[in-house]
Scaffold this active site. Structure first.
Site, short mmCIF file in Angstrom:
data_model
loop_
_atom_site.label_atom_id
_atom_site.label_comp_id
_atom_site.label_asym_id
_atom_site.label_seq_id
_atom_site.Cartn_x
_atom_site.Cartn_y
_atom_site.Cartn_z
N GLU A 149 3.83 -10.47 -7.96
CA GLU A 149 5.10 -10.75 -8.81
C GLU A 149 5.81 -12.23 -8.59
O GLU A 149 6.96 -12.05 -8.33
CB GLU A 149 6.11 -9.61 -8.62
N ASN A 190 -1.24 -10.22 -8.94
CA ASN A 190 -0.86 -8.77 -9.52
C ASN A 190 0.66 -8.99 -10.02
O ASN A 190 1.57 -9.49 -9.06
CB ASN A 190 -1.01 -7.85 -8.17
N HIS A 227 3.33 -0.67 -15.03
CA HIS A 227 4.67 0.09 -15.17
C HIS A 227 5.29 0.16 -16.28
O HIS A 227 5.96 -0.77 -16.78
CB HIS A 227 5.71 -0.18 -13.76
N GLU A 258 -1.19 -0.17 -10.91
CA GLU A 258 -0.02 0.67 -10.45
C GLU A 258 0.65 1.46 -11.48
O GLU A 258 1.62 1.70 -11.70
CB GLU A 258 1.22 -0.20 -9.75
N ASP A 260 2.18 3.77 -14.13
CA ASP A 260 3.04 4.98 -14.33
C ASP A 260 3.58 4.61 -15.38
O ASP A 260 3.85 3.59 -16.15
CB ASP A 260 3.88 5.15 -13.27
#
Ligand code: XIL
Length: 346
Positions: A149, A190, A227, A258, A260
């Site tokens: 990030e 990432n 996400h 990751e 979701d």
């Protein structure tokens, strides 16, 4: 090359018990996996699902390898939480670890973020942290999220102690140190909101990858956290072409790291749950469509342990099992899209 031995189709088609991970492997991927966290490992019904290697072949420690836990005080290293996850998964035979994460502005101890460092001092701090943490896990990590990030939404570098003191130089320093500490691990950048083409994905291509390579360091992969939001997930073809754009920019692999897909308001209705299934199928399908996409990791398996409600109040229900560990429609969608690809690969 395909085997010339003729086997009955039934021997080749993954059995009914085969699941996400087995199906992903049959379709040519390396893994389907999940994050998990230390506090969850005493929940036996949860652990029974997570430990099914046919469903999850890869594990990411959700917190335990972060700087806050591994070097809470300068020069004092603690691997207790990370080791617990690695030991748990290894015992299960889940030997593919996405190790997470070495340099991140968040969950960073105050001693790093509030110091007034020179570039030389911060370089040494990053090098020492990575030499120790990646050194401790050397040989055990399939990949490391070396930097997490580092970008803002507009594609500029995020303001952090790292960028303020070192500009983009911390990227090369971190990737070089990781390669030295664990030469066999795949080294990833990432981030979130990298799943579609925009300012942020373009900055990975124009800024992040070149900064690392121009420093003489190696970057192997781009991790798209994924996400996402129900009903606001890009179509499969767009997701795939964005993955492909990172490969074209000079990395050898990509992954959804990751995943979701949350509801902006709760509770979801049946139509929403069906839409969530379609959205999950688009993401998993995009990875299947891109040869260099090695796998998909969900950011835990159940709504019971999702991080979303803590960070996005009022949102949630983002995962494949509900709070009571019942399979949601999205579970079936993921299984179906993987099974179709596994069968097509025969
Ligand atoms: C989250 C964890 O799941 C939470 O338990 C923790 O409180 C905050 O971090 N991007 C990342 C992950 O790279 O490390 C974050 O994990 C979620 C967002």
């Amino acid at each position: 090359m395909r085997s010339s031995i003729i086997l009955p189709a039934a021997a080749l088609i993954p059995s009914a018990a085969a699941n996400f991970h087995d199906l992903a492997v049959a379709a040519g991927k390396l893994y389907f996996g999940s994050a998990t966290d230390n506090g969850e490992l005493s929940d036996e019904p949860y652990v029974a699902i997570l430990s099914n290697t046919s469903e999850y072949g890869q594990i990411t420690p959700g917190n335990g390898q972060k700087w806050q836990y591994t070097e809470p005080t300068r020069g004092q290293f603690d691997y207790t939480s990370g080791d617990e996850i690695v030991d748990f998964a290894t015992t299960n035979g889940q030997n593919i670890f996405r190790c997470h994460t070495l340099v991140w502005h968040s969950q960073l101890p105050d001693w790093v973020s509030s110091g007034s460092w020179t570039a030389a001092e911060l370089t040494e701090i990053i090098q020492t942290h990575i030499a120790n943490v990646a050194g401790h896990y050397a040989g055990q990590c399939y990949s490391w999220d070396v930097v997490n990030e580092a970008l803002d939404e507009d594609g500029t570098m995020r303001k952090s102690v790292f960028s303020e003191v070192m500009g983009t130089d911390f990227l090369g320093v971190a990737f070089k140190a990781a390669a030295e500490a664990d030469p066999d691990a795949k080294l990833y950048y990432n981030d979130y909101n990298l799943e579609w083409a925009g300012d942020k994905s373009q900055a990975v291509i124009d800024t992040i990858i070149p900064a690392i390579q121009d420093a003489g360091a190696r970057i192997d992969g781009v991790g798209c956290q994924a996400h996402l939001q129900v009903g606001n997930t890009p179509p499969r073809a767009d997701l795939a072409s964005t993955l492909q754009s990172y490969i074209a920019a000079g990395v050898t692999e990509v992954a959804y790291t990751e995943l979701d897909i949350r509801f902006p308001s709760l509770p979801p209705d049946d139509a929403g749950l069906a839409q969530q299934g379609d959205d999950y199928a688009a993401v998993v399908g995009a990875c299947l469509d891109v040869e260099a996409c090695v796998g998909v990791t969900v950011w835990d398996i159940t709504d019971k342990y999702s991080w979303i409600p803590d960070v996005f109040p009022g949102e949630g229900a983002a995962l494949l099992y509900d709070e009571d560990l019942a399979k949601k429609p999205a579970w079936t969608s993921v299984s179906s899209v993987l099974a179709a690809a596994a069968t097509a690969a025969l």
